[in-house]
Design a protein around this motif. Structure first.
Motif, short mmCIF file in Angstrom:
data_model
loop_
_atom_site.label_atom_id
_atom_site.label_comp_id
_atom_site.label_asym_id
_atom_site.label_seq_id
_atom_site.Cartn_x
_atom_site.Cartn_y
_atom_site.Cartn_z
N ALA A 1 79.86 -6.92 -35.94
CA ALA A 1 80.76 -6.78 -37.11
C ALA A 1 80.75 -7.86 -37.80
O ALA A 1 80.40 -8.08 -39.29
N GLU A 2 80.81 -9.20 -37.37
CA GLU A 2 80.52 -10.66 -38.51
C GLU A 2 78.66 -10.59 -38.40
O GLU A 2 78.46 -10.99 -40.06
N GLN A 3 77.86 -9.68 -37.59
CA GLN A 3 76.80 -9.65 -38.00
C GLN A 3 76.13 -8.68 -38.89
O GLN A 3 75.83 -8.81 -40.05
N LEU A 4 76.99 -7.24 -39.03
CA LEU A 4 76.97 -6.56 -40.02
C LEU A 4 77.52 -7.58 -41.21
O LEU A 4 76.82 -7.15 -42.52
N LEU A 5 78.37 -8.04 -41.04
CA LEU A 5 78.90 -8.43 -42.51
C LEU A 5 77.62 -9.87 -43.34
O LEU A 5 77.24 -9.67 -43.99
N ARG A 6 77.32 -9.68 -42.13
CA ARG A 6 76.06 -11.53 -43.34
C ARG A 6 74.84 -10.34 -43.73
O ARG A 6 74.71 -10.76 -44.71
N LEU A 7 74.38 -9.51 -43.14
CA LEU A 7 73.54 -8.33 -43.21
C LEU A 7 73.81 -8.11 -44.69
O LEU A 7 73.56 -8.05 -46.08
N THR A 8 75.03 -7.13 -45.13
CA THR A 8 74.86 -7.08 -45.51
C THR A 8 75.38 -7.94 -46.95
O THR A 8 74.75 -7.15 -48.18
N ARG A 9 75.83 -8.70 -47.05
CA ARG A 9 75.63 -10.10 -47.67
C ARG A 9 74.87 -10.77 -48.76
O ARG A 9 74.08 -10.92 -49.14
N ARG A 10 73.72 -10.38 -47.22
CA ARG A 10 72.20 -10.79 -47.44
C ARG A 10 71.90 -9.88 -48.54
O ARG A 10 71.10 -10.36 -49.31
N LEU A 11 71.39 -8.13 -48.19
CA LEU A 11 71.16 -7.77 -48.51
C LEU A 11 71.87 -7.58 -49.84
O LEU A 11 71.00 -7.19 -51.01
N HIS A 12 72.95 -7.96 -50.42
CA HIS A 12 73.45 -8.08 -51.86
C HIS A 12 73.34 -8.84 -52.51
O HIS A 12 72.67 -9.36 -53.67
N ARG A 13 72.50 -10.13 -51.99
CA ARG A 13 72.16 -11.01 -52.67
C ARG A 13 70.52 -10.54 -53.15
O ARG A 13 70.23 -11.10 -54.40
N ILE A 14 69.91 -9.94 -52.20
CA ILE A 14 68.36 -10.23 -52.19
C ILE A 14 68.20 -9.14 -53.46
O ILE A 14 67.65 -9.35 -54.54
N GLN A 15 69.26 -7.54 -53.83
CA GLN A 15 69.46 -6.40 -54.07
C GLN A 15 69.76 -7.21 -55.26
O GLN A 15 69.32 -7.11 -56.68
N THR A 16 70.60 -8.33 -55.65
CA THR A 16 71.37 -9.14 -56.98
C THR A 16 70.18 -9.63 -57.60
O THR A 16 69.70 -9.78 -59.17
N ARG A 17 69.29 -10.11 -57.32
CA ARG A 17 68.05 -10.78 -56.87
C ARG A 17 66.51 -10.11 -57.78
O ARG A 17 66.33 -10.23 -58.98
N GLN A 18 66.81 -8.50 -56.88
CA GLN A 18 65.84 -8.12 -57.63
C GLN A 18 66.11 -7.03 -59.15
O GLN A 18 65.58 -6.97 -59.67
N MET A 19 67.27 -7.21 -58.85
CA MET A 19 68.02 -6.17 -59.92
C MET A 19 68.13 -7.25 -61.85
O MET A 19 68.15 -6.59 -62.70
N GLU A 20 68.37 -8.14 -60.88
CA GLU A 20 68.69 -9.01 -62.38
C GLU A 20 67.80 -9.39 -62.95
O GLU A 20 67.80 -9.00 -64.92
N PRO A 21 66.23 -8.80 -63.68
CA PRO A 21 65.70 -9.42 -64.09
C PRO A 21 65.56 -7.45 -65.06
O PRO A 21 65.28 -7.10 -66.61
N ILE A 22 66.27 -6.33 -64.57
CA ILE A 22 66.26 -5.54 -64.88
C ILE A 22 67.40 -5.25 -65.55
O ILE A 22 68.20 -4.74 -66.72
N GLY A 23 68.26 -5.97 -65.46
CA GLY A 23 69.33 -6.40 -66.51
C GLY A 23 70.77 -5.74 -66.73
O GLY A 23 71.45 -5.44 -66.76
N ILE A 24 70.92 -5.41 -65.01
CA ILE A 24 72.09 -4.62 -64.44
C ILE A 24 72.81 -5.21 -63.27
O ILE A 24 71.85 -5.91 -62.45
N THR A 25 73.90 -4.74 -63.16
CA THR A 25 74.65 -5.55 -62.41
C THR A 25 75.13 -4.02 -60.63
O THR A 25 73.96 -3.03 -60.85
N PRO A 26 74.54 -4.57 -60.06
CA PRO A 26 75.11 -3.40 -58.68
C PRO A 26 75.29 -2.62 -59.02
O PRO A 26 75.53 -1.58 -58.05
#
Length: 149
Positions: A11-36
């Motif tokens: 469960a902890e690994q899944l949570l860490r992976l979810t957070r990592r994916l969220h950070r990466i997606q947020t970074r990828q979306m920033e230039p688009i100007g949109i939130t997750p």
């Protein structure tokens, strides 16, 4: 000596992976100007055959209607969606994707794919297929397939 808490560690690994994916997606979306959250709403609006009502979106996203209103306000300000009256009931407002919204969705697909490639890079094709099956089972809770947004 006790046995390791395998489920807890998983469960902890899944949570860490979810957070990592969220950070990466947020970074990828920033230039688009949109939130997750806005991206999820846009994908949800696009999944309907005709413009959905705010209540439809709240139900599909499993959030309170006020949360949808705030997201729509932001997307409307950026020109990605517009509120339109229902042709059969003037009291009902529907949310329609604009051409700007469709372009944003195309950019989001590229960003999402790039984020997935970052996360999945260490895995072989076979490992990705196994992971996909396992995640589907977890997401569906063992009860068939759910709609992806």
């Amino acid at each position: 000596m006790g046995t390791p808490d395998v489920d807890g560690m998983l469960a902890e690994q899944l949570l860490r992976l979810t957070r990592r994916l969220h950070r990466i997606q947020t970074r990828q979306m920033e230039p688009i100007g949109i939130t997750p959250a806005q991206a999820r709403l846009l994908r949800t609006v696009a999944s309907y055959d005709r413009p959905p009502r705010m209540a439809d979106l709240a139900e599909r996203l499993e959030v309170v209607p006020r949360a949808v209103t705030s997201l729509v306000d932001g997307l409307e300000a950026s020109g990605s969606v517009r509120r339109v009256p229902d042709p059969t009931n003037r009291r009902v407002v529907r949310i329609e994707l604009t051409e700007t919204g469709r372009a944003t969705l195309r950019s989001l697909r590229v960003a999402r794919r790039s984020a997935a490639e970052d996360i999945l890079a260490p895995l072989t094709t076979e490992q990705r297929e196994v992971l996909g099956g396992l995640l589907s089972t977890l997401v569906d809770g063992g009860h068939g397939h759910q709609r992806r947004c």
